[in-house]
Design a protein around this motif. Structure first.
Motif, PDB file in Angstrom:
ATOM      1  N   ILE A   1       0.865  -1.177   0.000  1.00  0.00           N
ATOM      2  CA  ILE A   1       0.000   0.000   0.000  1.00  0.00           C
ATOM      3  C   ILE A   1       0.900   1.224   0.000  1.00  0.00           C
ATOM      4  O   ILE A   1       1.747   1.370   0.897  1.00  0.00           O
ATOM      5  N   ILE A   2       0.763   2.071  -0.987  1.00  0.00           N
ATOM      6  CA  ILE A   2       1.513   3.333  -1.054  1.00  0.00           C
ATOM      7  C   ILE A   2       0.469   4.437  -1.196  1.00  0.00           C
ATOM      8  O   ILE A   2      -0.278   4.468  -2.185  1.00  0.00           O
ATOM      9  N   THR A   3       0.419   5.348  -0.219  1.00  0.00           N
ATOM     10  CA  THR A   3      -0.744   6.233  -0.154  1.00  0.00           C
ATOM     11  C   THR A   3      -0.422   7.555   0.526  1.00  0.00           C
ATOM     12  O   THR A   3       0.678   7.744   1.070  1.00  0.00           O
ATOM     13  N   ASP A   4      -1.402   8.445   0.494  1.00  0.00           N
ATOM     14  CA  ASP A   4      -1.256   9.780   1.074  1.00  0.00           C
ATOM     15  C   ASP A   4      -2.591  10.212   1.671  1.00  0.00           C
ATOM     16  O   ASP A   4      -3.364  10.924   1.022  1.00  0.00           O
ATOM     17  N   PRO A   5      -2.894   9.802   2.916  1.00  0.00           N
ATOM     18  CA  PRO A   5      -4.170  10.188   3.540  1.00  0.00           C
ATOM     19  C   PRO A   5      -4.215  11.689   3.813  1.00  0.00           C
ATOM     20  O   PRO A   5      -3.181  12.361   3.859  1.00  0.00           O
ATOM     21  N   PRO A   6      -5.416  12.236   4.017  1.00  0.00           N
ATOM     22  CA  PRO A   6      -5.517  13.659   4.385  1.00  0.00           C
ATOM     23  C   PRO A   6      -4.952  13.910   5.780  1.00  0.00           C
ATOM     24  O   PRO A   6      -5.059  13.064   6.664  1.00  0.00           O
ATOM     25  N   TYR A   7      -4.353  15.088   5.968  1.00  0.00           N
ATOM     26  CA  TYR A   7      -3.619  15.382   7.200  1.00  0.00           C
ATOM     27  C   TYR A   7      -4.406  16.100   8.292  1.00  0.00           C
ATOM     28  O   TYR A   7      -4.057  15.968   9.463  1.00  0.00           O
ATOM     29  N   PRO A   8      -5.429  16.919   7.982  1.00  0.00           N
ATOM     30  CA  PRO A   8      -6.075  17.699   9.047  1.00  0.00           C
ATOM     31  C   PRO A   8      -6.646  16.835  10.168  1.00  0.00           C
ATOM     32  O   PRO A   8      -6.956  15.645   9.983  1.00  0.00           O
TER      33      PRO A   8
ATOM     34  N   THR B   1       3.299   5.385   3.697  1.00  0.00           N
ATOM     35  CA  THR B   1       2.309   6.455   3.706  1.00  0.00           C
ATOM     36  C   THR B   1       2.922   7.811   4.004  1.00  0.00           C
ATOM     37  O   THR B   1       3.696   7.962   4.951  1.00  0.00           O
ATOM     38  N   TYR B   2       2.587   8.779   3.157  1.00  0.00           N
ATOM     39  CA  TYR B   2       2.927  10.172   3.433  1.00  0.00           C
ATOM     40  C   TYR B   2       2.159  10.605   4.682  1.00  0.00           C
ATOM     41  O   TYR B   2       1.091  10.075   4.993  1.00  0.00           O
ATOM     42  N   SER B   3       2.694  11.598   5.384  1.00  0.00           N
ATOM     43  CA  SER B   3       2.015  12.092   6.584  1.00  0.00           C
ATOM     44  C   SER B   3       2.363  13.551   6.796  1.00  0.00           C
ATOM     45  O   SER B   3       3.449  14.008   6.441  1.00  0.00           O
ATOM     46  N   GLY B   4       1.418  14.281   7.400  1.00  0.00           N
ATOM     47  CA  GLY B   4       1.763  15.590   7.925  1.00  0.00           C
ATOM     48  C   GLY B   4       2.548  15.413   9.222  1.00  0.00           C
ATOM     49  O   GLY B   4       2.767  14.295   9.690  1.00  0.00           O
ATOM     50  N   GLN B   5       2.975  16.526   9.830  1.00  0.00           N
ATOM     51  CA  GLN B   5       3.821  16.431  11.009  1.00  0.00           C
ATOM     52  C   GLN B   5       3.109  16.718  12.328  1.00  0.00           C
ATOM     53  O   GLN B   5       3.553  16.270  13.382  1.00  0.00           O
TER      54      GLN B   5
END
Length: 214
Positions: free
Chosen positions: A44-51, A77-81
Motif C-alpha cells: 500500500i503506497i498512499t497519502d491520507p488527508p492530514y487535518p 504512507t505520506y504524513s503531515g507532522q
C-alpha cells in the motif's frame, strides 16, 4: 482551479464508460467498505488527508492494511507532522514500524505560523505486516520531489517523488494499492513501472478526474 469544476452529466457518463488498461483499476468507493481479498496486496503506497478531522482514518487504515496486505507487505504512507505521535501509535496497533523516510520539497516551503517553523520536508512512514522481512533493495531514506504538481488536486503529490518509493518497496508484477487515490498519481506511476495498480477514491468528481487523466 479548473479541477474544482463539476463534470456535466454527459461528461460523467462518458468517463464512467472509459476502459482502463487491464493492470490498472481506479475505483469510486470508500476503502473501508470496498471488498478486497484478504492478504492480496503486495504494498500500500498512499497519502491520507492530514487535518485533525481526518485522524480516525488512520485507525481504519491500520485495520485495513493488516487485512489486505500479504505477509511482510509494506504500508508506505505520506504524513503531515502535527499529529505524528498519534499516527505512529495508531499504525503500530496492527503493523510493525519499519522506518521513517523524508521527502524533500525544494521550492515548496511553507511557514507554520503558530510554531514559527519553515517546513520544507514531509515524513513518509513505513510499516510492515508481520513477519519481518528485510527490504529487497538498499534504499536511501531521503526522497527528492523534483517539482510540485497541483493541477488536479490541492493535495496532489508529484510523480517523481513517489517513483522512488515504488522502486524501493515493490517489484514488477506486484499489486500496489492506494486507498486515498485522489488524482490517481500513485496508481498511474505504479502502472507505468510495470506494476498492477488499484486506486480507490471516495469523491466521485475526483475519481472521474483521475480516470480522465489516465
Amino acid at each position: 482551479n479548473n479541477y474544482l469544476s463539476e463534470f456535466t452529466d454527459e461528461e460523467k457518463q462518458r468517463l464512467e464508460q472509459k476502459q482502463l488498461p487491464p493492470a490498472l483499476d481506479l475505483i469510486h468507493d470508500d476503502f473501508r467498505t470496498h471488498t478486497l481479498e484478504d492478504s492480496s496486496i503486495d504494498a500500500i503506497i498512499t497519502d491520507p488527508p492530514y487535518p485533525q478531522e481526518f485522524l480516525p482514518l488512520w485507525d481504519d487504515l491500520s485495520d485495513f492494511a493488516l487485512r489486505v496486505l500479504k505477509p511482510s507487505g509494506f504500508l508506505v504512507t505520506y504524513s503531515g507532522q502535527y499529529h505524528l505521535p498519534y499516527i505512529y501509535e495508531t499504525l503500530s496497533r496492527n503493523l510493525m514500524y519499519f522506518w521513517t523516510f523524508a521527502i524533500y520539497l525544494p521550492g515548496s516551503t511553507m511557514l507554520v505560523n503558530n510554531i514559527g517553523v519553515m517546513n520544507a520536508w514531509k515524513p513518509i512512514l513505513v510499516y510492515q505486516k508481520p513477519p519481518f522481512k528485510k527490504m529487497e533493495y538498499t534504499a536511501y531514506d531521503m526522497v527528492i520531489s523534483p517539482n510540485s504538481e497541483k493541477a488536479l488536486h490541492d493535495w496532489q503529490q508529484s510523480e517523481g517523488g513517489v517513483k522512488k518509493l515504488i522502486e524501493y518497496f515493490t517489484k514488477e508484477g506486484d499489486l500496489v494499492l492506494d486507498p486515498f487515490s485522489g488524482a490517481g498519481t500513485f496508481a498511474k506511476v505504479a502502472y507505468e513501472m510495470k506494476r498492477r495498480a488499484i486506486g480507490i477514491e471516495v469523491d466521485k468528481n475526483t475519481h472521474l478526474r483521475a480516470v480522465n487523466r489516465i
